[in-house]
Scaffold this motif. Structure first.
Motif, PDB file in Angstrom:
ATOM      1  N   SER A 141       0.814  -1.211   0.000  1.00 20.03           N
ATOM      2  CA  SER A 141       0.000   0.000   0.000  1.00 20.03           C
ATOM      3  C   SER A 141       0.847   1.261   0.000  1.00 20.03           C
ATOM      4  O   SER A 141       0.412   2.323  -0.444  1.00 20.03           O
ATOM      5  N   ASN A 142       2.077   1.152   0.501  1.00 14.88           N
ATOM      6  CA  ASN A 142       2.996   2.294   0.517  1.00 14.88           C
ATOM      7  C   ASN A 142       4.065   2.200  -0.574  1.00 14.88           C
ATOM      8  O   ASN A 142       5.032   2.968  -0.557  1.00 14.88           O
ATOM      9  N   ARG A 143       3.884   1.237  -1.488  1.00 15.84           N
ATOM     10  CA  ARG A 143       4.791   1.039  -2.625  1.00 15.84           C
ATOM     11  C   ARG A 143       6.244   0.836  -2.163  1.00 15.84           C
ATOM     12  O   ARG A 143       7.184   1.392  -2.742  1.00 15.84           O
ATOM     13  N   LEU A 144       6.382   0.020  -1.139  1.00 20.68           N
ATOM     14  CA  LEU A 144       7.715  -0.291  -0.614  1.00 20.68           C
ATOM     15  C   LEU A 144       8.161  -1.611  -1.246  1.00 20.68           C
ATOM     16  O   LEU A 144       8.046  -2.681  -0.652  1.00 20.68           O
ATOM     17  N   ILE A 145       8.665  -1.512  -2.461  1.00 18.82           N
ATOM     18  CA  ILE A 145       8.983  -2.704  -3.244  1.00 18.82           C
ATOM     19  C   ILE A 145      10.262  -3.367  -2.757  1.00 18.82           C
ATOM     20  O   ILE A 145      10.315  -4.587  -2.539  1.00 18.82           O
ATOM     21  N   LYS A 146      11.296  -2.591  -2.579  1.00 22.94           N
ATOM     22  CA  LYS A 146      12.595  -3.124  -2.173  1.00 22.94           C
ATOM     23  C   LYS A 146      12.834  -2.874  -0.694  1.00 22.94           C
ATOM     24  O   LYS A 146      12.212  -2.011  -0.084  1.00 22.94           O
ATOM     25  N   ALA A 147      13.792  -3.635  -0.135  1.00 18.95           N
ATOM     26  CA  ALA A 147      14.132  -3.459   1.281  1.00 18.95           C
ATOM     27  C   ALA A 147      14.589  -2.026   1.548  1.00 18.95           C
ATOM     28  O   ALA A 147      14.270  -1.433   2.583  1.00 18.95           O
ATOM     29  N   GLU A 148      15.305  -1.457   0.591  1.00 26.23           N
ATOM     30  CA  GLU A 148      15.783  -0.077   0.744  1.00 26.23           C
ATOM     31  C   GLU A 148      14.612   0.898   0.843  1.00 26.23           C
ATOM     32  O   GLU A 148      14.667   1.871   1.611  1.00 26.23           O
ATOM     33  N   ASP A 149      13.554   0.637   0.076  1.00 26.96           N
ATOM     34  CA  ASP A 149      12.364   1.494   0.142  1.00 26.96           C
ATOM     35  C   ASP A 149      11.755   1.465   1.536  1.00 26.96           C
ATOM     36  O   ASP A 149      11.336   2.502   2.073  1.00 26.96           O
ATOM     37  N   THR A 150      11.704   0.263   2.108  1.00 26.06           N
ATOM     38  CA  THR A 150      11.132   0.118   3.455  1.00 26.06           C
ATOM     39  C   THR A 150      11.955   0.858   4.483  1.00 26.06           C
ATOM     40  O   THR A 150      11.419   1.581   5.331  1.00 26.06           O
ATOM     41  N   TRP A 151      13.287   0.715   4.419  1.00 32.35           N
ATOM     42  CA  TRP A 151      14.151   1.386   5.394  1.00 32.35           C
ATOM     43  C   TRP A 151      14.039   2.910   5.279  1.00 32.35           C
ATOM     44  O   TRP A 151      14.008   3.618   6.287  1.00 32.35           O
ATOM     45  N   ASN A 152      13.975   3.396   4.059  1.00 33.89           N
ATOM     46  CA  ASN A 152      13.839   4.839   3.860  1.00 33.89           C
ATOM     47  C   ASN A 152      12.501   5.350   4.404  1.00 33.89           C
ATOM     48  O   ASN A 152      12.429   6.434   4.992  1.00 33.89           O
ATOM     49  N   TRP A 153      11.461   4.559   4.200  1.00 32.28           N
ATOM     50  CA  TRP A 153      10.130   4.946   4.700  1.00 32.28           C
ATOM     51  C   TRP A 153      10.112   4.969   6.216  1.00 32.28           C
ATOM     52  O   TRP A 153       9.555   5.885   6.835  1.00 32.28           O
ATOM     53  N   LEU A 154      10.721   3.957   6.831  1.00 31.19           N
ATOM     54  CA  LEU A 154      10.795   3.909   8.288  1.00 31.19           C
ATOM     55  C   LEU A 154      11.559   5.113   8.835  1.00 31.19           C
ATOM     56  O   LEU A 154      11.149   5.737   9.820  1.00 31.19           O
ATOM     57  N   GLN A 155      12.676   5.435   8.180  1.00 30.48           N
ATOM     58  CA  GLN A 155      13.481   6.573   8.639  1.00 30.48           C
ATOM     59  C   GLN A 155      12.707   7.876   8.494  1.00 30.48           C
ATOM     60  O   GLN A 155      12.746   8.735   9.385  1.00 30.48           O
ATOM     61  N   LYS A 156      12.000   8.026   7.396  1.00 24.77           N
ATOM     62  CA  LYS A 156      11.232   9.251   7.162  1.00 24.77           C
ATOM     63  C   LYS A 156      10.202   9.469   8.263  1.00 24.77           C
ATOM     64  O   LYS A 156       9.976  10.607   8.698  1.00 24.77           O
ATOM     65  N   HIS A 157       9.579   8.379   8.729  1.00 20.02           N
ATOM     66  CA  HIS A 157       8.507   8.495   9.720  1.00 20.02           C
ATOM     67  C   HIS A 157       9.000   8.217  11.144  1.00 20.02           C
ATOM     68  O   HIS A 157       8.173   8.097  12.060  1.00 20.02           O
ATOM     69  N   HIS A 158      10.310   8.130  11.316  1.00 19.39           N
ATOM     70  CA  HIS A 158      10.910   7.921  12.641  1.00 19.39           C
ATOM     71  C   HIS A 158      10.381   6.648  13.298  1.00 19.39           C
ATOM     72  O   HIS A 158      10.011   6.631  14.475  1.00 19.39           O
ATOM     73  N   LEU A 159      10.354   5.583  12.516  1.00 13.15           N
ATOM     74  CA  LEU A 159       9.865   4.294  12.982  1.00 13.15           C
ATOM     75  C   LEU A 159      10.980   3.266  12.946  1.00 13.15           C
ATOM     76  O   LEU A 159      11.973   3.427  12.217  1.00 13.15           O
ATOM     77  N   ASP A 160      10.817   2.179  13.709  1.00 11.18           N
ATOM     78  CA  ASP A 160      11.715   1.042  13.603  1.00 11.18           C
ATOM     79  C   ASP A 160      10.883  -0.178  13.193  1.00 11.18           C
ATOM     80  O   ASP A 160       9.665  -0.088  12.996  1.00 11.18           O
TER      81      ASP A 160
END
Length: 261
Positions: free
Chosen positions: A61-80
């Protein structure tokens, strides 16, 4: 110009307060607590396989296709990763709780409210001159011009003009009451007589009336609507009081900060 800006918890809370975001955040916290508590009382659990599927759906749903996309999204939203798993879990619990509460009530609700799920395919031109609208109406009904001619000549918005004034497929409740009353008695395809609302004149072509069918998509929609109404009712019965302390932050505020991040 500085490259790093340190922001304290106190500043975050202050910004939330002065930007008038605290009520919506408190409501979000209350919603999550209601879902968690009610699911626990109902014995609803999340299995590991289900949680993995929910996490995959969250990535999709957030278009997090690659692992790098997920890590960047987590960092952007201050999540782990633990936060990410918690988001996936609450999403899944919401779906399971909604089905638990309302899946068996869908058919009765649908048949009692069937008219609300009527839909129509319409095209529309909005004018300011009622005399012109009637002139165009008679010209179309008498075959002198087509409704497509009207849209090309009288719609100013380029995108809307290119689609011939197409307004999509809309359910009855999505129309203004005066327009719905006329649309859903039309013998489609039909051009409605001009409808005047708030000094605007609506010239509407009804292409099709779509009878409601209780398929899986509509079942999910009805469950979601009933669940949303239930949550609003539960929240309306609560008095949500945040506790702002001068030297330290109470648990509700700590939680607000975590949700806000």
């Amino acid at each position: 110009m500085f490259k790093t800006l340190n922001v304290s918890q106190r500043e975050i809370i202050e910004q939330l307060k002065i930007s008038c975001q605290v009520p919506s955040l408190l409501e979000a916290i209350a919603t999550r607590k209601i879902i968690l508590n009610t699911a626990k009382e109902a014995g609803i659990k999340v299995e590991n396989e289900e949680l993995q599927q929910a996490a995959d759906a969250l990535r999709a749903s957030n278009r997090l296709i690659k692992a790098e996309d997920t890590w960047n999204w987590l960092q952007k939203h201050h999540l782990d990763l633990e936060d990410f798993e918690q988001i996936a879990e609450i999403n899944l619990l919401s779906v399971k709780l909604a089905a638990h509460l309302f899946a068996e009530k869908v058919e009765q609700y649908f048949y009692e409210n069937q008219l609300n799920y009527l839909a129509a395919v319409t095209y529309e031109v909005v004018l300011e001159d009622e005399d012109l609208a009637w002139e165009l109406f008679y010209a179309v009904t008498e075959g002198e011009i087509t409704f497509q001619d009207v849209t090309r000549q009288h719609i100013q918005n380029p995108e809307l003009r290119r689609t011939g004034g197409y307004r999509g497929i809309k359910n009855r409740h999505e129309f203004k009451p005066d327009i719905a009353a006329a649309v859903f008695v039309a013998n489609s395809p039909e051009l409605l007589k001009p409808i005047v609302i708030a000094q605007k004149v609506h010239l509407i072509w009804v292409e099709e009336i779509i009878q409601p069918k209780l398929d899986q998509q509509l079942r999910i929609q009805i469950i979601s609507e009933l669940f949303a109404d239930w949550l609003k009712q539960q929240i309306s019965q609560l008095e949500i009081i945040p506790h702002f302390e001068s030297d330290s932050y109470s648990q509700p505020v700590q939680e607000l900060l975590r949700i806000a991040s």
